[in-house]
Design an enzyme around this catalytic site. Structure first.
Site, PDB file in Angstrom:
ATOM      1  N   LEU A  96       0.865  -1.172   0.000  1.00 56.22           N
ATOM      2  CA  LEU A  96       0.000   0.000   0.000  1.00 56.22           C
ATOM      3  C   LEU A  96       0.906   1.228   0.000  1.00 56.22           C
ATOM      4  CD1 LEU A  96      -2.694  -0.895   2.723  1.00 56.22           C
ATOM      5  CD2 LEU A  96      -2.954  -1.010   0.241  1.00 56.22           C
ATOM      6  N   ASP A  97       0.484   2.284  -0.676  1.00 59.04           N
ATOM      7  CA  ASP A  97       1.262   3.519  -0.663  1.00 59.04           C
ATOM      8  C   ASP A  97       1.381   4.052   0.760  1.00 59.04           C
ATOM      9  OD1 ASP A  97       1.347   3.347  -3.433  1.00 59.04           O
ATOM     10  OD2 ASP A  97      -0.422   4.613  -3.694  1.00 59.04           O
ATOM     11  N   LYS A  98       2.387   4.881   0.980  1.00 63.95           N
ATOM     12  CA  LYS A  98       2.664   5.430   2.314  1.00 63.95           C
ATOM     13  C   LYS A  98       1.414   6.019   2.973  1.00 63.95           C
ATOM     14  CE  LYS A  98       5.212   9.155   4.594  1.00 63.95           C
ATOM     15  NZ  LYS A  98       6.120  10.318   4.381  1.00 63.95           N
TER      16      LYS A  98
END
Length: 308
Positions: free
Chosen positions: A137-139
């Site tokens: 998942l993106d930051k």
């Protein structure tokens, strides 16, 4: 190096990788194929690198497992929001701001650091820098993320993503209101040709990779819309790029939108991995984990509903 006891072939003539998968159920067939290709399997004292080679009655097979590459990542006691856990896998509700794995500029304080403190045995599973990580998942994207605790579970879960049996659903708030209630975006994604930190719609013939996102409207909120997205593929920034491409970027996404949202302080884009469904790698039961919306997402929805 560790070595399995010699395996004796009895009353059979079968392809090597298939036979080994039956003899060594703790190793996935994909893992065994890589060991064969890497020269880690010997038949009657001779190295065999073909997974299609046949074994027959009387053959003596030896499998050698290379030592895991040392993991130069420190365990850190970072709190984890656990949605599901057993001996094979763990599903977490990732908060915004938490990077999944170490990278330049984010060597510490990542999800991997936290996982190594919670599950020390993860080291060596699925790669040196990403032990057990099945997808990412993106930051600043929140929500459900699965981590494998064994090599077999890691291979099994990755295979589910590849053949699209695992189900990943996201909730996101976008600018504007789409003209229809649902749809599918089928546009290839690749690295942006000028900005290497971004992704973009890139034709397949120029290096783009197939990317398919299904979407439907959950709630109209005046000039904003609560959307549900279902991933068929899992490209980097896929939902964010596809949403921007259709003219409805994710609220709070400062990378793929020039719009600035005021009214609620958002830690990042309003995108949340709400539901993760998968087949348990050992029991084969269907598991569905639902990650509660983060407080910032709830505040955003409350703010927009009050303006109606």
């Amino acid at each position: 190096m560790s070595e399995y006891r010699p395996l004796e072939v009895k009353d059979t003539k079968e392809r090597l990788d298939r036979w080994l998968a039956e003899q060594l159920p703790d190793l996935s067939r994909s893992r065994l194929q890589k060991l064969i290709e890497g020269g880690c399997v010997c038949i009657n004292g001779e190295t065999c690198t073909s997974k299609k080679a046949s074994v027959q009655n009387g053959d003596r097979v030896v499998v050698t497992i290379p030592e895991a590459v040392p993991l130069e990542v420190e365990a850190e006691a970072i709190p984890l929001d656990i949605l599901y856990e057993d001996n094979a896998l763990i599903i977490l509700n990732k908060p915004a701001g938490l990077v999944v794995h170490p990278a330049p500029g984010h060597e510490n304080g990542t999800l991997v650091n936290a996982l190594l403190a919670h599950c020390p045995d993860l080291a060596g599973i699925g790669g040196v820098q990403r032990p057990g990580i099945v997808h990412r998942l993106d930051k600043d994207t929140t929500g459900a993320i699965a981590i494998a605790k064994t090599d077999f579970a890691h291979q099994h879960l990755q295979a589910q993503l590849k053949v699209k049996t695992a189900r990943r659903e996201y909730l996101g708030v976008v600018y504007g209101v789409p003209g229809s209630t649902n749809g599918t975006i089928d546009l290839p994604i690749g690295r942006h040709p000028r900005d290497r930190k971004k992704m973009a719609i890139v034709p397949l013939e120029k290096g783009g990779r197939t990317a398919v996102t299904h979407w439907q409207i959950e709630e109209r909120l005046s000039n904003y819309t609560l959307m549900r997205f279902r991933l068929e593929t899992g490209r980097t920034h896929q939902i964010r790029v596809h949403s921007a491409q259709m003219g409805h970027p994710i609220v709070g996404d400062l990378v793929y939108s020039s719009a600035r949202f005021s009214g609620v302080n958002l830690p990042g884009q309003a995108l949340h991995a709400h539901k993760l469904g998968l087949q348990h790698p050992v029991t084969e039961e269907w598991i569905e984990a639902i990650a509660p919306l983060p407080e910032s997402f709830i505040k955003l929805l409350t703010f927009l509903r009050q303006r109606l």
